[in-house]
Design an enzyme around this catalytic site. Structure first.
Site, mmCIF file in Angstrom:
data_model
loop_
_atom_site.group_PDB
_atom_site.id
_atom_site.type_symbol
_atom_site.label_atom_id
_atom_site.label_comp_id
_atom_site.label_asym_id
_atom_site.label_seq_id
_atom_site.Cartn_x
_atom_site.Cartn_y
_atom_site.Cartn_z
ATOM 1 N N GLY A 252 -33.907 4.226 6.347
ATOM 2 C CA GLY A 252 -33.440 4.391 4.975
ATOM 3 C C GLY A 252 -31.937 4.276 4.903
ATOM 4 N N ARG A 253 -31.459 4.040 3.709
ATOM 5 C CA ARG A 253 -30.024 3.905 3.485
ATOM 6 C C ARG A 253 -29.698 4.414 2.103
ATOM 7 N NH1 ARG A 253 -25.976 0.306 5.818
ATOM 8 N NH2 ARG A 253 -27.095 -0.451 7.637
ATOM 9 N N GLY A 254 -28.600 5.122 1.958
ATOM 10 C CA GLY A 254 -28.159 5.555 0.644
ATOM 11 C C GLY A 254 -26.714 5.171 0.461
ATOM 12 N N ARG A 255 -26.073 5.736 -0.573
ATOM 13 C CA ARG A 255 -24.675 5.392 -0.834
ATOM 14 C C ARG A 255 -23.749 5.959 0.232
ATOM 15 N NH1 ARG A 255 -24.689 8.155 -6.354
ATOM 16 N NH2 ARG A 255 -26.175 9.302 -5.098
ATOM 17 N N ALA A 257 -25.045 7.388 3.351
ATOM 18 C CA ALA A 257 -25.676 7.637 4.653
ATOM 19 C C ALA A 257 -26.640 6.531 5.058
ATOM 20 C CB ALA A 257 -26.428 8.965 4.604
ATOM 21 N N VAL A 259 -30.119 6.337 7.535
ATOM 22 C CA VAL A 259 -31.070 7.262 8.157
ATOM 23 C C VAL A 259 -31.869 6.504 9.210
ATOM 24 C CG1 VAL A 259 -32.967 8.891 7.748
ATOM 25 C CG2 VAL A 259 -31.185 8.621 6.026
ATOM 26 N N LYS A 274 -29.649 11.520 9.880
ATOM 27 C CA LYS A 274 -28.922 11.057 8.696
ATOM 28 C C LYS A 274 -27.450 10.977 9.071
ATOM 29 C CE LYS A 274 -27.970 12.163 3.848
ATOM 30 N NZ LYS A 274 -28.404 12.844 2.635
ATOM 31 N N ASP A 365 -30.384 15.186 -7.796
ATOM 32 C CA ASP A 365 -30.652 13.770 -7.523
ATOM 33 C C ASP A 365 -32.156 13.565 -7.296
ATOM 34 O OD1 ASP A 365 -30.098 11.112 -7.212
ATOM 35 O OD2 ASP A 365 -29.308 11.294 -5.176
HETATM 36 N N1 LIG Z 1 -35.991 13.223 6.707
HETATM 37 C C1 LIG Z 1 -36.253 11.980 6.369
HETATM 38 N N2 LIG Z 1 -37.329 11.340 6.850
HETATM 39 C C2 LIG Z 1 -37.582 10.069 6.515
HETATM 40 N N3 LIG Z 1 -36.817 9.336 5.681
HETATM 41 C C3 LIG Z 1 -35.712 9.908 5.170
HETATM 42 C C4 LIG Z 1 -35.374 11.245 5.480
HETATM 43 N N4 LIG Z 1 -34.241 11.547 4.831
HETATM 44 C C5 LIG Z 1 -33.884 10.454 4.138
HETATM 45 N N5 LIG Z 1 -34.764 9.455 4.327
HETATM 46 C C6 LIG Z 1 -34.731 8.127 3.720
HETATM 47 O O1 LIG Z 1 -33.405 7.627 3.745
HETATM 48 C C7 LIG Z 1 -32.957 7.346 2.420
HETATM 49 C C8 LIG Z 1 -31.492 7.661 2.325
HETATM 50 O O2 LIG Z 1 -31.317 9.027 2.591
HETATM 51 P P1 LIG Z 1 -30.506 9.939 1.596
HETATM 52 O O3 LIG Z 1 -31.035 9.759 0.216
HETATM 53 O O4 LIG Z 1 -30.536 11.312 2.124
HETATM 54 O O5 LIG Z 1 -29.069 9.255 1.728
HETATM 55 P P2 LIG Z 1 -27.833 9.352 0.738
HETATM 56 O O6 LIG Z 1 -26.799 8.399 1.197
HETATM 57 O O7 LIG Z 1 -27.472 10.781 0.603
HETATM 58 O O8 LIG Z 1 -28.459 8.845 -0.599
HETATM 59 P P3 LIG Z 1 -27.744 8.725 -2.011
HETATM 60 O O9 LIG Z 1 -27.550 7.263 -2.228
HETATM 61 O O10 LIG Z 1 -28.745 9.339 -2.936
HETATM 62 O O11 LIG Z 1 -26.476 9.489 -1.965
HETATM 63 C C9 LIG Z 1 -33.817 8.203 1.502
HETATM 64 O O12 LIG Z 1 -33.957 7.622 0.219
HETATM 65 C C10 LIG Z 1 -35.145 8.239 2.251
HETATM 66 O O13 LIG Z 1 -35.915 7.130 1.905
#
Ligand SMILES: Nc1ncnc2c1ncn2[C@@H]1O[C@H](COP(=O)(O)OP(=O)(O)OP(=O)(O)O)[C@@H](O)[C@H]1O
Length: 547
Positions: A252-255, A257, A259, A274, A365
């Site tokens: 996974g990827r967010g803004r 982080a 994962v 993460k 969120d």
């Molecule tokens: N514990 C986990 N197990 C499996 N997948 C996960 C887990 N935590 C996060 N992910 C996946 O990784 C993606 C990105 O993680 P997360 O939303 O925590 O990152 P972020 O950068 O904080 O996101 P945002 O863009 O909302 O700020 C999530 O949308 C999810 O699909």
């Protein structure tokens, strides 16, 4: 306080470029254009003679015990003059009135510098300059701070990059020594004596340490500091991390982080890592604090936090791995996509939010990408992730006394907008009621695959949210109308009237929901539209081999 009596007239000197002798006379009309700190000036229109300053009493050397106050003073004859103090040795320092330093200049020309709570590092030569427009005169005196021969106790604090920073207050070169609590052996932090008064120990292994300062000249050791806990320096943390986790793939990827899945070589357990980019360290620490301080079956658990991993400035959160990917992706391809399944998972989501709110945390969120499903147990279990935007509230989750008021309010990102309540798009302070609204939008989408406020543009979507402009088209609500009342309660525009998760959980729909099969066509279109380019279906295909 012991005052030294040695005369320092030999240090009496003429300020470069200015003579202590009046080399010119300037007739000035006394009045409003006075300068501060000068000798008294008549304000009656009388013409005053301006003279360059002359020193009438030079400053004398002073010796004080550490912790006492020291006063240095001198007197100059001058009109319209000011006095300023500098430290000229061993380092050069311009001094200002305030804190431990009191500077004054009286109308009869007495210039004083008082240093309160003297430290060893205050010792040195101080110079006073008395000047006006015609010239200046200066004199110096030495301040000696008696420390009884023993170095003082150093001060220890955490280094932002890992490790510890130690500060001490000695005017001479010293050795800094450290002792790991329990080991009893003092070791030198550097080979050569330290001349600066600060040392950052960034690569110290994790543990508890005491520090002491040893005079390089006499070998006398000062008292030891209290034990300070070190989480470990950067490379130590990275080493420990690399030893413990075997990385697998990005899931996974967010803004902020990325994962990855990984295996804990100690326990054999698979985990999610993460990796939070540098600059978002405070968010990572808060997320760890919230997710590790308690447990709820529908909220992901945090197992560890590593600072400075995978690189300096970054943080890595070790989380429970949620193996089933986003809940809606799973539901859209499940044969069990029916009203009861939706009710079961909505209940789990509301219960997770109720738990967070009762712990004074607002998630802020809640959206499909952060609502995952674990398929490893007897029943599919919803797991809420991503507390990176969460706020901790003071004085209860009701919103009153919330520290969220001081939080910077940013407009919702495009991926959040569809789930954002009116007060969020209007820039109001974050509150738990935001989560209840987002849960209402999520339930609407879960049942129909339609987004209640989404429109052609961000502006139109925003306008729909502010006006709370949505409806229940009968062609999409056949057989599931009983859930509409709950959605209405959650999509209440006035936050104070909106159902809280606890109230929503008491809605009769949860008991009434039946086997009505739902069509996944719309839901798949919804998910495809929100899928970030390039991510494909990686999350959906992730399954824990442990299951
Ligand atoms: N514990 C986990 N197990 C499996 N997948 C996960 C887990 N935590 C996060 N992910 C996946 O990784 C993606 C990105 O993680 P997360 O939303 O925590 O990152 P972020 O950068 O904080 O996101 P945002 O863009 O909302 O700020 C999530 O949308 C999810 O699909």
């Amino acid at each position: 306080m012991t005052e030294g009596l040695r005369c320092v007239s030999d240090r009496l000197c003429v300020w470069q470029g200015l003579s202590k002798r009046a080399w010119g006379l300037k007739l000035r009309r006394g009045g409003s254009s006075g300068s501060s700190g000068s000798a008294a000036e008549p304000n009656d229109g009388v013409v005053t003679e301006l003279r360059a300053p002359e020193l009438s009493e030079p400053a004398a050397d002073v010796t004080v015990a550490a912790g006492a106050s020291a006063t240095l003073s001198c007197r100059g004859l001058a009109t319209r003059a000011t006095a300023s103090w500098r430290k000229t040795a061993p380092e050069t320092l311009a001094l200002r009135h305030g804190g431990r330093f009191a500077i004054s200049f009286t109308s009869d020309g007495l210039a004083t510098l008082t240093i309160h709570a003297c430290r060893a590092s205050d010792a040195g030569v101080y110079c006073c300059l008395i000047s006006n427009e015609l010239g200046g005169v200066q004199c110096s005196a030495r301040l000696t701070v008696a420390t009884g021969g023993l170095p003082g106790v150093p001060v220890v604090r955490a280094h932002p990059g890992g490790g510890l920073v130690v500060q001490w207050d000695e005017s001479e070169a010293v050795h800094l020594e450290y002792c790991r609590v329990g080991e009893g052996e003092w070791r030198r932090a550097t080979e050569t004596p330290a001349t600066a008064n600060t040392l950052a120990l960034e690569e110290l292994p994790a543990g508890q340490y005491s520090f002491r300062v040893v005079s390089a000249r006499s070998g006398a050791a000062g008292s030891a500091s209290g034990p300070a806990t070190c989480g470990g320096g950067g490379s130590w943390q990275r080493e420990q991390f690399a030893r413990r986790y075997t990385l697998e793939e990005e899931i996974g990827r967010g803004r902020s982080a990325r994962v990855l899945s990984a295996r804990d070589t100690g326990t054999g357990q698979r985990v999610a890592l993460k990796q939070v980019v540098s600059g978002r360290g405070a968010d990572a620490v808060r997320e760890y604090r919230i997710l590790s301080s308690g447990a709820h079956g529908a909220v992901v658990r945090a197992l560890a936090l590593f600072a400075e991993v995978p690189r300096a400035g970054a943080h890595t959160l070790v989380l429970e791995l949620v193996g089933g990917g986003p809940l809606l992706d799973w539901a859209a391809s499940s044969t069990d996509y029916n009203e009861r399944t939706v009710a079961t998972h909505t209940r789990q989501l509301l219960s997770a939010l109720e738990w967070l709110h009762s712990n004074n945390v607002a998630h802020l969120d809640v959206r499909p990408e952060n609502i995952l499903v674990e398929l490893g147990g007897a029943q599919p279990q919803l797991k809420l992730v991503d507390l990176g935007s969460a706020v901790e509230l003071e004085g209860g989750a009701s919103g009153s006394g919330s520290n969220a008021d001081s939080t910077t309010v940013l407009p919702p990102a495009p991926a959040q907008l569809e789930f954002a309540p009116p007060e969020c798009v209007l820039g109001r302070p974050p509150a738990p009621a935001w989560d209840a609204w987002a849960a209402g939008v999520f339930l609407y989408v879960f049942l129909t695959g339609l987004s209640p406020f989404l429109d052609e543009s961000i502006e139109e979507t925003t306008a729909n949210i502010i006006k709370c402009d949505y409806c229940f088209p009968p062609e999409h609500w056949g057989g599931v109308e009983r859930a509409q009342e709950l959605i209405r309660r959650l999509l209440e525009p006035v936050p104070a009237r909106r159902h809280s998760p606890a109230e929503a959980l008491r809605d009769p729909w949860f008991e009434q929901a039946g086997d009505t099969q739902l069509s996944s066509t719309q839901l798949k279109t919804f998910l495809e539209r929100r899928r970030p380019a390039g991510l494909g279906n990686a999350l959906h295909s992730l399954r824990s081999p442990d299951t």
